[in-house]
Design a protein around this motif. Sequence first.
Motif, PDB file in Angstrom:
ATOM      1  N   PRO A 157     -37.857  66.892  60.041  1.00 33.44           N
ATOM      2  CA  PRO A 157     -38.412  66.184  61.199  1.00 33.44           C
ATOM      3  C   PRO A 157     -37.346  65.735  62.189  1.00 33.44           C
ATOM      4  CG  PRO A 157     -38.354  64.746  59.290  1.00 33.44           C
ATOM      5  CD  PRO A 157     -37.927  66.093  58.806  1.00 33.44           C
ATOM      6  N   GLU A 158     -37.827  65.249  63.302  1.00 37.66           N
ATOM      7  CA  GLU A 158     -36.944  64.866  64.405  1.00 37.66           C
ATOM      8  C   GLU A 158     -35.968  63.769  64.009  1.00 37.66           C
ATOM      9  OE1 GLU A 158     -37.286  63.445  69.097  1.00 37.66           O
ATOM     10  OE2 GLU A 158     -39.088  63.669  67.869  1.00 37.66           O
ATOM     11  N   ASP A 159     -36.427  62.758  63.254  1.00 36.56           N
ATOM     12  CA  ASP A 159     -35.548  61.642  62.936  1.00 36.56           C
ATOM     13  C   ASP A 159     -34.392  62.061  62.037  1.00 36.56           C
ATOM     14  OD1 ASP A 159     -37.442  62.026  60.826  1.00 36.56           O
ATOM     15  OD2 ASP A 159     -36.925  60.048  60.038  1.00 36.56           O
ATOM     16  N   VAL A 160     -34.635  63.036  61.145  1.00 35.00           N
ATOM     17  CA  VAL A 160     -33.559  63.514  60.277  1.00 35.00           C
ATOM     18  C   VAL A 160     -32.538  64.310  61.079  1.00 35.00           C
ATOM     19  CG1 VAL A 160     -32.999  64.978  58.303  1.00 35.00           C
ATOM     20  CG2 VAL A 160     -35.015  63.506  58.231  1.00 35.00           C
ATOM     21  N   ARG A 161     -33.023  65.147  61.980  1.00 35.97           N
ATOM     22  CA  ARG A 161     -32.100  65.921  62.823  1.00 35.97           C
ATOM     23  C   ARG A 161     -31.288  64.985  63.710  1.00 35.97           C
ATOM     24  NH1 ARG A 161     -34.931  71.725  63.957  1.00 35.97           N
ATOM     25  NH2 ARG A 161     -36.524  71.617  62.352  1.00 35.97           N
ATOM     26  N   ALA A 162     -31.933  63.918  64.179  1.00 37.83           N
ATOM     27  CA  ALA A 162     -31.236  62.975  65.059  1.00 37.83           C
ATOM     28  C   ALA A 162     -30.102  62.261  64.335  1.00 37.83           C
ATOM     29  CB  ALA A 162     -32.225  61.963  65.623  1.00 37.83           C
ATOM     30  N   LYS A 163     -30.236  62.070  63.021  1.00 34.36           N
ATOM     31  CA  LYS A 163     -29.191  61.383  62.256  1.00 34.36           C
ATOM     32  C   LYS A 163     -27.858  62.105  62.353  1.00 34.36           C
ATOM     33  CE  LYS A 163     -32.159  59.247  58.732  1.00 34.36           C
ATOM     34  NZ  LYS A 163     -31.806  57.841  58.995  1.00 34.36           N
TER      35      LYS A 163
END
Length: 249
Positions: free
Chosen positions: A87-93
């Motif tokens: 998901p987006e939040d994991v990629r953003a990390k």
Amino acid sequence: MEKNVTRVEATMIGCSPVPEPGVVPEPPGPLEGLNENDSTEAGEYRHDDHANVMTDLLVMAIQCDVTRVVTHMLDDSRSELEYRCIPEDVRAKVGLEYRQESSLHFHASQHGPGNLDRATEEGRYRIIEESNLDFAAINCWLGQKAAQLAQRLDAIREGDGTVLDHSVMVYMSEMRTHDHDAYDLPIVLLGGDGVFLNDAHVAYDPLGSDRQLRDLWFTIMNQYYDLGVASFGDDLRGEPNALLEEILR
């Protein structure tokens, strides 16, 4: 194991079986991984669903005392999966831009940009080239799945602690990074019932004066399970087994 856990009676003390999991389709051929949205007889494949079903099965099998020994491989045997599920939040990390359904191919990212030297600077391997973000995002997701399994085990009370307290969970890869080298391996050790250090980071010396992975298994077998094993594995240098004292309390 799947057949065994679905036969467990719900009335067992301390055992709370999850509903029977849905069918997880098999790969279409030898060493081929299913990818997100691949059509199967059971429907469309969802890698995140697959990972969650496996966590449910593992937790239930341990909680119901069907088994106390588990080997769980989070990725397929050749790392050919395309991780559209991240998901987006994991990629953003890791600073990776999110694009809907964009694919992160694990094997390709392992051979992508990023390299560590065999030499060290101030106790760390010198970075020749920063790791590519696809590889970082996939490993962040895999780490989250391992953490979720640990949290589930830690939520189950058992005697004077939890199931995680009374277990040894080893989370690791056979590669130090995406260079396919099998030294300086990143390893996370959880649980251990007071035998192993908690909230600690131990870094061993660089290649040539490092410690062998076999000594980790030797330490776990003798210090946690008290098996009295005299030796385990071979060392091409002819060195005898030795306990990893640095990870012990």
